[in-house]
Design a protein around this motif. Structure first.
Motif, PDB file in Angstrom:
ATOM      1  N   ARG A   3       0.839  -1.187   0.000  1.00 46.09           N
ATOM      2  CA  ARG A   3       0.000   0.000   0.000  1.00 46.09           C
ATOM      3  C   ARG A   3       0.880   1.245   0.000  1.00 46.09           C
ATOM      4  O   ARG A   3       1.851   1.326   0.760  1.00 46.09           O
ATOM      5  CB  ARG A   3      -0.906   0.005   1.229  1.00 46.09           C
ATOM      6  CG  ARG A   3      -1.907   1.143   1.259  1.00 46.09           C
ATOM      7  CD  ARG A   3      -2.883   0.982   2.419  1.00 46.09           C
ATOM      8  NE  ARG A   3      -3.867   2.052   2.434  1.00 46.09           N
ATOM      9  CZ  ARG A   3      -4.200   2.759   3.512  1.00 46.09           C
ATOM     10  NH1 ARG A   3      -3.613   2.502   4.659  1.00 46.09           N
ATOM     11  NH2 ARG A   3      -5.109   3.704   3.439  1.00 46.09           N
ATOM     12  N   VAL A   5       0.656   5.507   0.233  1.00 50.54           N
ATOM     13  CA  VAL A   5      -0.199   6.619   0.614  1.00 50.54           C
ATOM     14  C   VAL A   5       0.591   7.916   0.498  1.00 50.54           C
ATOM     15  O   VAL A   5       1.564   8.123   1.233  1.00 50.54           O
ATOM     16  CB  VAL A   5      -0.742   6.448   2.043  1.00 50.54           C
ATOM     17  CG1 VAL A   5      -1.616   7.646   2.408  1.00 50.54           C
ATOM     18  CG2 VAL A   5      -1.533   5.153   2.179  1.00 50.54           C
ATOM     19  N   SER A   7       0.965  12.125   0.614  1.00 49.53           N
ATOM     20  CA  SER A   7       0.487  13.271   1.373  1.00 49.53           C
ATOM     21  C   SER A   7       1.358  14.473   1.039  1.00 49.53           C
ATOM     22  O   SER A   7       2.411  14.320   0.408  1.00 49.53           O
ATOM     23  CB  SER A   7       0.518  12.985   2.874  1.00 49.53           C
ATOM     24  OG  SER A   7       1.840  12.710   3.302  1.00 49.53           O
ATOM     25  N   CYS A  22       5.408   9.845   0.522  1.00 49.57           N
ATOM     26  CA  CYS A  22       4.706   8.621   0.144  1.00 49.57           C
ATOM     27  C   CYS A  22       5.151   7.525   1.099  1.00 49.57           C
ATOM     28  O   CYS A  22       6.326   7.111   1.072  1.00 49.57           O
ATOM     29  CB  CYS A  22       5.017   8.243  -1.294  1.00 49.57           C
ATOM     30  SG  CYS A  22       4.363   6.646  -1.808  1.00 49.57           S
ATOM     31  N   GLY A 117       0.018   4.697  -5.537  1.00 47.72           N
ATOM     32  CA  GLY A 117      -0.803   5.357  -4.546  1.00 47.72           C
ATOM     33  C   GLY A 117      -2.037   5.956  -5.176  1.00 47.72           C
ATOM     34  O   GLY A 117      -2.246   5.871  -6.389  1.00 47.72           O
ATOM     35  N   GLN A 118      -2.840   6.597  -4.340  1.00 51.16           N
ATOM     36  CA  GLN A 118      -4.101   7.173  -4.802  1.00 51.16           C
ATOM     37  C   GLN A 118      -3.934   8.580  -5.360  1.00 51.16           C
ATOM     38  O   GLN A 118      -4.849   9.118  -5.989  1.00 51.16           O
ATOM     39  CB  GLN A 118      -5.123   7.189  -3.654  1.00 51.16           C
ATOM     40  CG  GLN A 118      -4.996   8.367  -2.686  1.00 51.16           C
ATOM     41  CD  GLN A 118      -3.760   8.309  -1.797  1.00 51.16           C
ATOM     42  OE1 GLN A 118      -3.078   7.286  -1.722  1.00 51.16           O
ATOM     43  NE2 GLN A 118      -3.467   9.413  -1.126  1.00 51.16           N
ATOM     44  N   THR A 120      -2.041  12.711  -4.815  1.00 56.48           N
ATOM     45  CA  THR A 120      -2.264  13.912  -4.018  1.00 56.48           C
ATOM     46  C   THR A 120      -2.233  15.116  -4.953  1.00 56.48           C
ATOM     47  O   THR A 120      -1.381  15.198  -5.835  1.00 56.48           O
ATOM     48  CB  THR A 120      -1.226  14.032  -2.886  1.00 56.48           C
ATOM     49  OG1 THR A 120      -1.544  15.144  -2.051  1.00 56.48           O
ATOM     50  CG2 THR A 120       0.185  14.211  -3.423  1.00 56.48           C
TER      51      THR A 120
END
Length: 126
Positions: A3, A5, A7, A22, A117-118, A120
């Motif tokens: 995973r 993520v 920011s 990340c 990742g999703q 930012t």
């Protein structure tokens, strides 16, 4: 399951700076090449930067060379993108990606990166 993520995105004026992070979990971070890509509205996703397993070598797109710096902390399973002298053209969703690659890989081919990742959002106003 690996995973990622991201920011650190936000709104900044032209000439300003942002630092993206990340965080990676669920895998062996120190054996992944890491990359940053971005996608602006109406445009294809493009390569921004990449870094080897150890962090000893880096690669940058010409458009960001001299302004952006990629780094990683293998103890924290985190990769960073320091973005300075930002321009409105840098406005995009920024994605980090991980590749189970050879130790020296710092390529720009998004197809090599297996984990994403999703994203930012970074917005630079003029």
């Amino acid at each position: 399951q690996v995973r990622l993520v991201e920011s650190g995105g936000g709104l900044v004026q032209a000439g300003g700076s942002l630092r993206l992070s990340c965080a990676v979990s669920g895998g062996t971070f120190s054996t992944y090449a890491m990359g940053w890509f971005r996608q602006a509205p109406g445009k294809d996703r493009e390569f921004v930067s990449a870094i080897t397993w150890s962090g000893g070598s880096t690669n940058y797109a010409d458009s960001v060379k001299g302004r952006f710096t990629i780094s990683r902390d293998n103890a924290k399973n985190t990769v960073y993108l320091q973005m300075n002298s930002l321009e409105p053209e840098d406005t995009a969703v920024y994605y980090c990606a991980a590749a189970r690659s050879s130790p020296g890989y710092i390529g720009a081919n998004s197809g090599v990166y297996e984990y994403w990742g999703q994203g930012t959002q970074a917005t630079v106003s003029s």
